[in-house]
Design a protein around this motif. Structure first.
Motif, short mmCIF file in Angstrom:
data_model
loop_
_atom_site.label_atom_id
_atom_site.label_comp_id
_atom_site.label_asym_id
_atom_site.label_seq_id
_atom_site.Cartn_x
_atom_site.Cartn_y
_atom_site.Cartn_z
N GLU A 97 0.85 -1.19 0.00
CA GLU A 97 0.00 0.00 0.00
C GLU A 97 0.89 1.24 0.00
O GLU A 97 0.55 2.26 -0.56
N THR A 125 -3.91 -4.07 0.24
CA THR A 125 -4.05 -4.31 -1.20
C THR A 125 -3.89 -5.78 -1.57
O THR A 125 -4.21 -6.18 -2.70
N THR A 128 1.25 -8.18 -0.31
CA THR A 128 2.12 -8.95 0.59
C THR A 128 1.68 -10.41 0.66
O THR A 128 2.46 -11.33 0.39
P1 AMP Z 1 -0.88 -5.09 1.51
O1 AMP Z 1 0.29 -5.80 0.87
O2 AMP Z 1 -1.22 -3.82 0.82
O3 AMP Z 1 -2.07 -6.02 1.69
O4 AMP Z 1 -0.38 -4.63 2.95
C1 AMP Z 1 -0.39 -5.51 4.01
C2 AMP Z 1 0.82 -5.38 4.88
O5 AMP Z 1 1.15 -4.01 5.14
C3 AMP Z 1 0.55 -6.02 6.22
O6 AMP Z 1 1.74 -6.70 6.64
C4 AMP Z 1 0.21 -4.88 7.14
O7 AMP Z 1 0.79 -5.06 8.39
C5 AMP Z 1 0.75 -3.63 6.44
N1 AMP Z 1 -0.26 -2.58 6.27
C6 AMP Z 1 -0.71 -2.10 5.09
N2 AMP Z 1 -1.61 -1.12 5.26
C7 AMP Z 1 -1.77 -0.99 6.59
C8 AMP Z 1 -2.59 -0.15 7.41
N3 AMP Z 1 -3.45 0.74 6.89
N4 AMP Z 1 -2.51 -0.31 8.75
C9 AMP Z 1 -1.67 -1.23 9.28
N5 AMP Z 1 -0.87 -2.02 8.57
C10 AMP Z 1 -0.90 -1.92 7.24
#
Ligand code: AMP
Length: 172
Positions: A97, A125, A128
């Protein structure tokens, strides 16, 4: 019950950069009753599902993943940032993100056919967890479900995890 869990999570605006509303689960984790409830509610879904391994994603995924694995009598596998794991690794890159990054897993961490849960604190998103799902699949693991405490619905992260099932305790 879920409402109490939800209110134990703290919102931090503009962290780690402007425009991101960070969902801080440390306030949930330090509350013994909330932490236990979170782990119990997640683990409950997988009782009797013959889970062999829970794959936790660095760093908050280790907390969720290890607790889940212990509760289910499963092993725990660490997926870490590059350069942290000491043995031979597989590596996957992904978009976050906020930015891009890579993750690694030990090449011998998963045996073909093992039943695996992928665990992290939050699905945004899906970049990860999607990268981790790719690694687990490449190694022949059977992804039973991807499990999160929090899911940010509007970012449609679960679409990136298709065809794997996704579970989250709390949605925003
Ligand atoms: P994503 O790859 O975009 O799904 O992001 C997930 C990863 O980023 C996870 O390991 C979360 O811990 C961290 N993360 C992303 N956005 C946030 C958010 N708004 N609040 C807390 N952690 C987040």
């Amino acid at each position: 019950m879920i409402d109490q869990l939800k209110s134990s999570i703290r919102d931090i605006p503009d962290f780690p950069k402007k425009g991101i509303l960070f969902k801080d689960i440390t306030t949930l984790c330090k509350d013994a009753a909330m932490f236990q409830r979170m782990v119990d509610l997640m683990a409950h879904r997988y009782v009797g599902k013959k889970i062999d391994l829970v794959v936790g994603i660095e760093a908050r995924g280790f907390v969720v993943g290890a607790a889940l694995a212990y509760k289910l009598g499963a092993g725990v596998v660490l997926v870490r940032k590059p350069g942290k794991l000491p043995h031979k690794t597989h590596k996957a890159s992904y978009a976050l993100e906020y930015g891009t990054d890579s993750l690694e897993i030990h090449q011998d961490a998963i045996e073909a056919g093992q039943n695996v849960i992928i665990a992290d604190d939050l699905l945004a998103t899906g970049g990860t967890a999607g990268a981790v799902a790719g690694l687990v699949t490449q190694m022949g693991g059977n992804i039973v479900e991807c499990a999160f405490i929090v899911e940010l619905d509007e970012l449609k992260g679960r679409d990136k995890l298709l065809p794997h099932p996704v579970f989250s305790l709390i949605k925003y």
